[in-house]
Scaffold this active site. Structure first.
Site, PDB file in Angstrom:
ATOM      1  N   GLY A   1       0.376  -1.351   0.121  1.00  0.00           N
ATOM      2  CA  GLY A   1       0.005   0.191   0.176  1.00  0.00           C
ATOM      3  C   GLY A   1       0.802   1.325   0.565  1.00  0.00           C
ATOM      4  O   GLY A   1       0.641   2.024  -1.138  1.00  0.00           O
ATOM      5  N   THR A   2       1.933   1.546   0.660  1.00  0.00           N
ATOM      6  CA  THR A   2       2.535   2.267   0.930  1.00  0.00           C
ATOM      7  C   THR A   2       3.371   2.277  -0.548  1.00  0.00           C
ATOM      8  O   THR A   2       3.757   3.763  -0.997  1.00  0.00           O
ATOM      9  CB  THR A   2       3.745   2.338   1.744  1.00  0.00           C
ATOM     10  OG1 THR A   2       3.621   1.856   2.979  1.00  0.00           O
ATOM     11  CG2 THR A   2       4.817   3.346   1.815  1.00  0.00           C
TER      12      THR A   2
ATOM     13  N   ASN B   1      -7.805   3.720   9.682  1.00  0.00           N
ATOM     14  CA  ASN B   1      -6.912   2.669  10.124  1.00  0.00           C
ATOM     15  C   ASN B   1      -6.864   2.713  11.208  1.00  0.00           C
ATOM     16  O   ASN B   1      -6.537   1.531  12.257  1.00  0.00           O
ATOM     17  CB  ASN B   1      -5.782   2.237   9.415  1.00  0.00           C
ATOM     18  CG  ASN B   1      -4.816   3.944   9.849  1.00  0.00           C
ATOM     19  OD1 ASN B   1      -4.839   4.459   9.173  1.00  0.00           O
ATOM     20  ND2 ASN B   1      -3.700   3.244  10.109  1.00  0.00           N
TER      21      ASN B   1
ATOM     22  N   SER C   1      -3.959  -3.818  -0.651  1.00  0.00           N
ATOM     23  CA  SER C   1      -2.481  -4.017  -0.540  1.00  0.00           C
ATOM     24  C   SER C   1      -2.735  -5.853   0.642  1.00  0.00           C
ATOM     25  O   SER C   1      -3.859  -5.844   1.556  1.00  0.00           O
ATOM     26  CB  SER C   1      -2.100  -3.277   1.229  1.00  0.00           C
ATOM     27  OG  SER C   1      -0.780  -4.711   2.171  1.00  0.00           O
ATOM     28  N   ALA C   2      -2.540  -6.965   0.014  1.00  0.00           N
ATOM     29  CA  ALA C   2      -2.760  -7.634   0.150  1.00  0.00           C
ATOM     30  C   ALA C   2      -2.678  -8.816   1.937  1.00  0.00           C
ATOM     31  O   ALA C   2      -3.581  -9.225   1.613  1.00  0.00           O
ATOM     32  CB  ALA C   2      -2.189  -9.078  -0.962  1.00  0.00           C
TER      33      ALA C   2
ATOM     34  N   THR D   1      10.785  -8.145 -11.814  1.00  0.00           N
ATOM     35  CA  THR D   1      10.461  -8.903 -12.136  1.00  0.00           C
ATOM     36  C   THR D   1       9.097  -9.403 -11.466  1.00  0.00           C
ATOM     37  O   THR D   1       8.944  -9.128 -10.044  1.00  0.00           O
ATOM     38  CB  THR D   1      11.240 -10.438 -12.305  1.00  0.00           C
ATOM     39  OG1 THR D   1      12.482  -9.711 -12.736  1.00  0.00           O
ATOM     40  CG2 THR D   1      10.897 -11.584 -12.546  1.00  0.00           C
TER      41      THR D   1
ATOM     42  N   CYS E   1      -0.228   9.272  23.871  1.00  0.00           N
ATOM     43  CA  CYS E   1       1.632   9.059  23.790  1.00  0.00           C
ATOM     44  C   CYS E   1       1.498   7.763  24.346  1.00  0.00           C
ATOM     45  O   CYS E   1       1.896   7.209  24.717  1.00  0.00           O
ATOM     46  CB  CYS E   1       1.726   9.380  25.362  1.00  0.00           C
ATOM     47  SG  CYS E   1       3.503   9.962  25.655  1.00  0.00           S
TER      48      CYS E   1
END
Ligand code: PLP
Length: 383
Positions: A71-72, A152, A200-201, A238, A331
């Site tokens: 995802g990033t 998230n 993202s899997a 690849t 925190c």
């Protein structure tokens, strides 16, 4: 002691069927998909089948789906390329995005002087659509709006269709970080004015190290990873055939069992809310936890009515008893800045209390919730 995993927004347990398929692909389909001999062609066929499966679910063309490593990477690719290739001079985002977006936006602001504006977010983590409209209205410079679908940390949900319509009104590009919603929400991208989404899997019971990006076919981006002509020239390297096949199976399975899983997981979340509310009456929920469109069914963030000084002991206690959840506290140990999401939405007094994120999956059950709630209420009541 059996361990309990309530950190499914961080990553999910991979399905056994996915592991089996990936093993088989690694053993039997080791040809380089870019080779023209039969070994290569059989790997290529698997990759293109996976691309088609993902495109079909979103009702788009398979030429609009590109495989990436996560995802990033997908978020990076979109935002950096939008600046570099699409003439974007301004990014509108929010302070509660994932760091995969926020830190790229900051990078572009610092290094390329891209103008960045943050849309207002309310105390439940919901975007102020009027504010978005106003920001877009003030300035007509080429803009990309980057707003996540499901948050998230607190599970707040963006109205994709409404946001897309506002972006269209001002001719702005729209990117939504959908990492937390792939496999859990259905998208008909042919009907929504969204230019980019990402997946993202490992968030939907697939392998780590593989993701994808949807890029609307009207838009042409150049590669960030330069080399061979893989992914139709957009991403060299690849292809990870076994990862792509594993992602395809996890993706198909999550949509095949979509309604059943959603109902099951929502039932767990509702049960957790009910149990913990009666065990710890002074507890608060961070963000909305109502059963409606503003809140996702798999994420719950709670703020405990004890002092923040007890956070470390609390985490230690949960971990010792085999419960895995995530710190959502203001925190965090090792950092004095805490959660940027909670810092954006909570009052000062709630920031002085420990918060925890519980995120559920099809592999959880109510007995696990009973145990977690018992440990939490024992801890709170003895402190
Ligand atoms: N965006 C969101 C909303 C996420 O939750 C995450 C992962 O936590 C990411 C992006 C990054 O995804 P990946 O772990 O695949 O790089």
């Amino acid at each position: 002691m059996s361990k309990i995993y309530f950190d499914n927004a961080a990553t999910t347990q991979i399905d056994q069927s996915v592991v089996d398929l990936m093993n088989s692909v690694m053993i039997n389909n080791y040809g380089n998909p870019n080779s023209t001999h039969s070994f290569g062609r059989s790997s290529r066929t698997l990759i293109e089948k996976a691309r088609k499966s993902i495109a079909k679910e979103f009702n788009v063309s398979s030429s609009e789906i590109f495989f990436t490593s996560c995802g990033t990477e997908s978020d990076n690719m979109i935002l950096i390329s939008a600046f570099r290739d699409l003439g974007v001079k301004r990014i509108i985002t929010s302070k509660i995005e994932h760091k995969a977006v926020l830190n790229v936006v900051k990078f572009l602001e610092l290094t390329e002087s891209v103008k960045v504006e943050y849309v207002k977010v309310n105390e439940n983590g919901l975007i102020d659509y009027d504010d978005l409209d106003q920001i877009l209205n003030i300035n007509s410079v080429k803009t990309i709006v980057s707003l996540m679908h499901v948050n998230n940390e607190i599970g707040s949900v963006l109205d994709l269709s409404k946001t897309a319509d506002i972006c269209k009104k001002y001719n702005a590009f729209f990117h939504s970080d959908t990492v937390q919603s792939i496999g859990k929400y259905r998208f008909d991208l042919s009907k929504l004015n969204i230019d980019f989404i990402v997946g993202s899997a490992h968030k939907f019971h697939g392998p780590k190290g593989i993701g994808f990006v949807y890029i609307n076919k009207k838009l042409k981006l150049n590669p960030l990873i330069i080399g061979g002509n893989q992914e139709r020239g957009l991403r060299a390297g690849t292809e990870s055939v076994h990862n792509i096949c594993g992602m395809e199976l996890a993706f198909i399975d999550s949509y095949k069992r979509f309604e059943k899983n959603k109902k099951y997981i929502l039932d767990l979340k509702t049960y957790f809310i009910k149990k913990i509310s009666s065990s710890i009456p002074l507890l608060k929920f961070n963000g909305s936890c109502e059963n409606n469109n503003d809140s996702t069914f798999s994420i719950l963030n709670i703020c405990l009515p004890i002092s923040k000084d007890k956070s470390v002991l609390l985490e230690f206690n949960l971990d010792l008893k085999g419960i895995a959840c995530s710190r959502g506290s203001a925190c965090q140990s090792g950092s004095n800045t805490g959660s940027h999401v909670l810092n954006s939405i909570l009052s000062k007094s709630d920031l002085n209390k420990p918060s925890l994120r519980f995120s559920f999956s099809k592999y959880n059950n109510k007995a696990e919730i009973d145990k977690a709630v018992e440990i939490l209420s024992d801890f709170v009541n003895s402190n």
